[in-house]
Design an enzyme around this catalytic site. Structure first.
Site: not given
Length: 564
Positions: A357, A379-380, A401, A469
């Site tokens: 993250q 990520q993020d 994500d 997701r």
């Protein structure tokens, strides 16, 4: 990032109001007069039952409204205020309870920061509830025009509370915070469902509502043909027109070479005048600014613009994977104020996939709008944390994500570029966090393209890449009229491991093109996946999904209002 299942049954207010409810009386054994078992009259009881019909916590809802129901002349606004005031009282109680929790900073820095964040987030929730009470002061017609705003605010208040507990890792501290917030979360959950059915509630009070062809609606549609989000008024139109024409004079200039008033963006924000009214304009000249920037809530209506993508760059490398920093605090650039606009800038987090993250840009400010910007991370990358947000003509890079949050977000006419993740990882473009089915929030990708970057391209079929997701049980993600590359997996959507969110989330596709757009083999595990019609997709256009135009019809900046 786990989540508890929240089920929200839908109950029709109009059916409930048709039910005849009798008044129960008890006769004393000594023959004395009858005694009422209810504290309010039949019409008021029907009203309370009807208003509380869509809620999950009906007993709490009815207890909240019993006092106001005793007033036979109570208006719809009185009932709305009662709902919000009850939530405000309990959130204040939760804030007080959380304030008593102390975590040793030296022994447990992560959870110390997480608990402090809880106080910070609950304080935001208090502000939003107070603003909602003020919004309910007008007439019933004003209440109707502000329905989407009130729903968005209540949804954010709920999300502030769940985000608070999401990030606490220590079970003892998490349980202590949650126990102090039980009443607050229940009453806020109720408020979300009541605001979602506000139009039906107003009908109970015989309030005449404008139809879709009203003068207000026509003004909104005409105003939006120019292509900016609903909440952009004449001042914003002129501002951006001046910027595009090279005639804008900023309040302050930031330049690495010393040619501006400041050398850092943070210094420029510190120059925001106390009690400033209007739009505070910052020009950030070309250069690489290695700093963590936060626009705090006391600095609304900032317009920050650079000299273009890859010219004006704000960069950092804070992350969870290596540094053990909470996701919120990894953001290179964070906005927490309303009315924030950015244009012609790159926001970067260089932690790489090993940082896990690592946010490049985060916003929890209402009415956020970014144009011609780049968001670069793994990520993020882009965290649409809360409230209404609009992104247009942007580039968004990432792996897992990398577009995620709990806000009401539309990304339009943008390029979404998927990078190569760590070995044995997968790519998921989106991870929405809607928690209440009737909440205003969710994520819409409209007229975007999803492509691999140069490093992923040679191995794009070896690394599973999904459209998204579900981070939370009621996640809502819509991908429409976009171009999907050949590397998108045929099943399209990925289950969140260890959860049943795929049974309750909503994933929609409409009118997509490209080799990855074939929906014949989309996963059957997602119970609410659907290829929607044009009429259904219209609900997720900027005009409907970010419906601020109902209360601010004078608009102005580039957007495609409808599907075509």
């Amino acid at each position: 990032m786990g989540a508890a299942k929240i089920a929200v049954p839908i109950v029709s207010l109009l059916l409930v109001v048709g039910v005849v409810i009798g008044v129960v009386v008890v006769i004393k054994s000594n023959g004395d007069e009858a005694q009422e078992a209810k504290n309010f009259k039949l019409p008021s009881m029907k009203m309370v039952t009807s208003i509380c019909g869509p809620t999950d916590y009906k007993e709490a809802c009815e207890a909240t409204l019993q006092s106001i129901a005793k007033n036979a002349s109570a208006t719809a606004n009185d009932y709305v205020r009662a709902v919000v005031e009850a939530a405000l009282k309990e959130v204040n109680n939760a804030l007080a309870a959380t304030g008593k929790i102390s975590v040793d900073k030296d022994k447990d820095k992560y959870n110390h920061v997480a608990v402090e964040d809880c106080k910070h987030l609950l304080d935001y929730a208090v502000d939003m509830l107070q603003a909602s009470i003020s919004a309910a002061e007008g007439g019933a017609g004003d209440l109707h025009e502000r329905q989407h705003e009130l729903l968005s605010w209540m949804t954010a208040v709920y999300a502030f509370q769940t985000t608070c507990t999401d990030q606490i890792e220590n079970p003892e501290y998490k349980a202590a915070v949650q126990s102090g917030m039980v009443n607050a979360t229940q009453l806020t959950h109720n408020a979300v469902n009541i605001m979602a059915e506000l139009s039906e509630m107003l009908k109970l009070f015989n309030v005449k509502l404008p139809n879709a062809g009203s003068t207000l609606s026509q003004r909104r549609l005409l105003a939006l043909e120019e292509g900016f989000p609903y909440w952009f008024g004449a001042a914003e139109r002129k501002l951006l027109a001046k910027h595009s024409g090279g005639q804008l004079v900023p309040d302050v200039v930031v330049a690495k070479d010393g040619s501006g008033k400041f050398k850092t963006i943070s210094e420029a924000l510190n120059a925001y005048p106390p009690k400033f009214k209007g739009r505070f304009v910052i020009h950030v000249k070309a250069g690489v600014y290695n700093e963590q920037v936060i626009v705090d809530k006391k600095k609304p209506n900032v317009f920050i613009y650079g000299d273009g993508i890859a010219k004006t760059i704000v960069t950092g490398s804070k992350n969870y994977g290596i540094m053990n920093i909470g996701t919120m605090h990894t953001a290179t650039f964070a906005n927490e104020a309303s009315g924030f606009i950015a244009r012609g800038m790159s926001f970067r987090n260089e932690a790489g996939p090993q940082g896990h993250q690592a946010v490049a840009f985060r916003s929890q400010g209402d009415k956020t709008a970014l144009f011609d910007c780049s968001f670069e991370g793994s990520q993020d990358t882009l965290y649409y944390q809360n409230l209404k947000q609009f992104y247009r003509n942007c580039r968004i890079y990432g792996t897992v994500d990398f577009i995620f949050g709990k806000g009401d977000c539309v990304i339009q006419d943008s390029q979404i570029i998927v990078r190569k993740p760590l070995p044995n990882q997968f790519n998921t473009v989106t991870a929405d966090g809607r928690e209440i089915k009737r909440g205003s929030n969710g994520l819409v990708l409209h007229h975007c393209s999803i492509v691999p970057d140069d490093y992923l391209w040679p191995v794009r079929f070896q690394i599973p890449t999904f459209l998204g997701r579900p981070w939370k049980p009621e996640a809502l993600t819509v991908v429409m009229q976009s171009t999907l590359g050949d590397f998108i997996r045929p099943e399209g959507w990925k289950i969140w491991d260890g959860s049943t969110n795929h049974h309750t989330c909503t994933m929609y596709e409409h009118g997509n093109t490209g080799p990855g757009a074939n929906t014949n083999r989309r996963t059957k595990e997602f119970k609410r996946f659907k290829v929607i019609t044009a009429a259904e997709a219209a609900k997720f256009t900027v005009g409907h999904f970010l419906a601020a135009g109902e209360w601010l019809p004078q608009t102005g900046v580039p957007v495609q209002m409808g599907l075509y």
